[in-house]
Design a protein around this motif. Structure first.
Motif, mmCIF file in Angstrom:
data_model
loop_
_atom_site.group_PDB
_atom_site.id
_atom_site.type_symbol
_atom_site.label_atom_id
_atom_site.label_comp_id
_atom_site.label_asym_id
_atom_site.label_seq_id
_atom_site.Cartn_x
_atom_site.Cartn_y
_atom_site.Cartn_z
ATOM 1 N N GLY B 38 50.723 33.515 55.405
ATOM 2 C CA GLY B 38 51.504 32.955 54.713
ATOM 3 C C GLY B 38 52.243 31.809 55.419
ATOM 4 O O GLY B 38 52.482 31.667 56.330
ATOM 5 N N ALA B 207 52.213 39.862 45.726
ATOM 6 C CA ALA B 207 51.192 39.036 45.112
ATOM 7 C C ALA B 207 51.250 39.587 43.762
ATOM 8 O O ALA B 207 51.000 39.047 42.988
ATOM 9 C CB ALA B 207 50.035 39.020 45.909
ATOM 10 N N TYR B 227 51.136 37.606 51.964
ATOM 11 C CA TYR B 227 51.956 37.287 50.847
ATOM 12 C C TYR B 227 53.321 37.402 51.167
ATOM 13 O O TYR B 227 54.237 37.198 50.427
ATOM 14 C CB TYR B 227 51.469 38.008 49.371
ATOM 15 N N THR B 382 49.487 31.377 46.510
ATOM 16 C CA THR B 382 50.659 32.153 46.506
ATOM 17 C C THR B 382 51.464 31.530 45.707
ATOM 18 O O THR B 382 51.897 30.290 45.795
ATOM 19 C CB THR B 382 51.062 32.058 48.128
#
Lengths: 419, 419
Positions: B38, B207, B227, B382
């Motif tokens: 991320g 997510a 995520y 994302t």
């Protein structure tokens, strides 16, 4: 009893004094707890800021290669190896001491049992740091009793070794008293009894010279956040002797210990050598801080390295014992560490009936050590940054706390402390 | 095929668009790899600087209490719990996904075998993320064959369940294709077969909506650095259903999972609840970054939370599929993810005979996705920070790479990649 000028003169003559400049010591603090959490190295803040903003923020996933994240475990391991008498490629930095202990304990037990099915017993010291005992109990429990943990008093360790002993698991320097095992002699005794030798170097690595290969040890683990100054909860390290490391898998066979992690094949094939003791993806921020910490110890190399650090440590701890016993005579303190500096690590413990409250009062004065149940005042001396004058000043504070009864203040009443 | 203005209009109307401001996205990059690592949240740099300089540097050992380090595992766990349908006090952040998997797999096997000694088999998918399979193999190996791992093709999973199945271990969203299991239905099927259900939420947490308790799942683990935006190698998390959590120890019984870690007693007594799934001392710097990352997901709560993020994700991924198939028709790309957005997570994969080289060429252009062997281009979306315009721009780059043959450049020849 010596005046402060005596200690100041020792500092002025200390060839290692300049190493203290590597650390960000907060003003007003005499920190005698580097055996719980080492002091922040000055280089760490900038390194971590760079890892966060540049390597992660800008490099993103590319930094696994471009910033060398994928190599951290081995690179830091190689640095630590030089401090513990291990060779290059023999150590990795990974996980916690507890998790690493599970890996090597499982491996040691398997080797021992394959060599001799009667060897199903782990022997350790009742006074070992509890996580070592707990992990052994967890592993024994997992085997449904096929493996057992035998815990005995320190003085009974060697006589407990028997044809049932698979592995002798000891912490080189005792966390509570600082008492240090004779690594070569105990390793030899374990081998003479047909057992493997597993050392926990939590209170040794970076503090006392260790030579695992010369001692003939079989496995070792150690901690990154004490004398290696790697930061709170820094990853730990693990070593396996070359004769054992590839004999089979360790059970925490995660993907980064695979021979080809990016092939994504369903069957585990361990990497060559100690790389198979890596499990999952390492916490990069904490790994980077660990490397900065290890580098502070390596910086002593041109000045004599661990031998020089050890000499300073013995001077500091001897001086502390002498000063406390002179200045605080009759105040209820009893030395709880070996009096002979060669038989202890880099810490000094005194027992006191009100140790908890006394330590709280010291901490309130900025003299930071540890309390260890039930009655231990623990003072760690990290020769990289502890000054001789700190010895004088700490003892003055201790004298003040005891002589005035300051520790009786309600603020210092008992609650849980943290290592 | 849609013009850029179409995507710009979607961004202008996106109620979640402001969440992107939480992140430090490097200029010139279209980042479609949040399912590997991320993006850096803007708040993280300051938080980590504070942890390093203030909490560690000044607070030193005192920060375990004064800065709440000792509570991080539970506090972050409670936050993650809200994202996966677990209750407060049911999740801890700790260790790596691999290590946590070992804990829950050992626990699940023990429960299953105690209930029915014939149940000795772990069933999983051949295409599961390899570390899950490797850890199961390590555990099976440790038991000397008393436990076995049965790996079968995805379509054969449910029919493989049998009276020998102890635990069905699956990753909710497949790392390679994005295909998502129906968690309630598969959990029910496992239970109908008398097996326990263990979910790896690595590509789910943060997510897609997950409701472990509603699904009746037994155990779960998940990843902090995808995520959840916790940073490279961020600690993972672990959940055990309340009916199982206190049944006995998990085998990685380290000191911080003890009922009274600071009593330093030689016998392990597990803490109440999920706290016993903590093992050693947590890597505080990486834990703090994880908390910052989790907070970026929690920031979506007032805007509809994971349901809203999921809706945006489906819009993004549907748009990407449509745009690629229109703009790059005839260029050798085949959709390798489920076409139905409800059957996949937050990623889209296309197969291409030269996927490795194509991805390298895309990365050189600043469009960052992943290659997955043997032939997969993987693009993660994302919804916290991916814009609709990114879809258009990424497809334009993909078209350019394919239509010009740019990927044939020698710079993009094959070497290992990293997730």
């Amino acid at each position: 009893m010596q005046p402060r000028s005596h200690f100041e003169a020792l500092d002025a003559a200390d060839p290692l004094a300049g190493l203290r400049q590597q650390f960000s010591l907060p003003p007003g603090v005499i920190y005698l707890d580097g055996n719980s959490l080492g002091v922040l190295p000055t280089r760490t803040a900038a390194r971590i800021a760079g890892v966060v903003s540049h390597e992660w923020g800008e490099g993103l996933i590319r930094s696994w290669n471009s910033a060398g994240w994928i190599d951290l475990a081995a690179r830091i391991g190689d640095k630590i190896a030089t401090l513990i008498g291990a060779g290059p490629g023999e150590v990795v930095a990974a996980d916690s001491t507890s998790v690493n202990l599970f890996k090597v304990l499982a491996a040691a037990l398997r080797i021992a049992r394959e060599n001799d099915a009667q060897r199903t017993e782990i022997v350790s010291e009742l006074g070992n740091f509890p996580t070592d005992l707990y992990i052994a109990q967890g592993l024994a429990d997992l085997t449904g009793g096929a493996v057992t943990l035998k815990m005995v008093e320190r003085e009974d360790i060697l006589k407990t070794l028997s044809p049932r002993t698979a592995v002798l698991m000891l912490t080189h320097v005792n966390y509570k008293t600082g008492a240090m095992w004779d690594m070569p002699a105990v390793t030899q005794a374990a081998h003479d009894a047909g057992a493997l030798m597993l050392w926990d170097l939590a209170h040794s690595a970076g503090a006392v010279p260790v030579d695992l290969r010369a001692a003939g040890a079989d496995f070792a683990v150690g901690c990154g956040y004490k004398y290696l100054n790697g930061g709170p909860g820094a990853p730990a390290f693990v070593w396996a002797h070359a004769q054992h490391v590839e004999r089979f898998w360790q059970p925490l066979s995660g993907w980064l210990g695979h021979a080809a992690p990016f092939a994504f094949t369903p069957d585990y094939q361990p990497a060559t050598g100690i790389a198979r003791y890596v499990c999952g993806t390492p916490p990069v921020l904490s790994m980077a801080a660990l490397e900065c910490g290890v580098d502070t110890v390596l910086a002593a190399e041109p000045l004599g390295g661990l031998a020089a650090l050890r000499a300073k440590s013995m001077t500091l701890t001897d001086a502390f014992v002498a000063q406390v016993e002179a200045r605080c005579a009759g105040m209820g303190l009893t030395l709880a560490s070996p009096r002979d500096a060669t038989l202890r690590g880099s810490q000094i413990c005194f027992a006191h009936a009100n140790a908890y409250e006394v330590m709280q009062a010291l901490i309130a004065r900025g003299v930071i050590g540890d309390f260890r149940a039930p009655d231990i005042l623990r003072f760690g001396f990290t020769p990289l940054y502890t000054q001789h004058a700190d010895v004088f000043d700490a003892v003055e504070h201790l004298h003040a706390v005891l002589s005035t009864g300051e520790w009786r203040d309600a603020r210092y009443a008992k609650r849980n402390a943290v290592t």
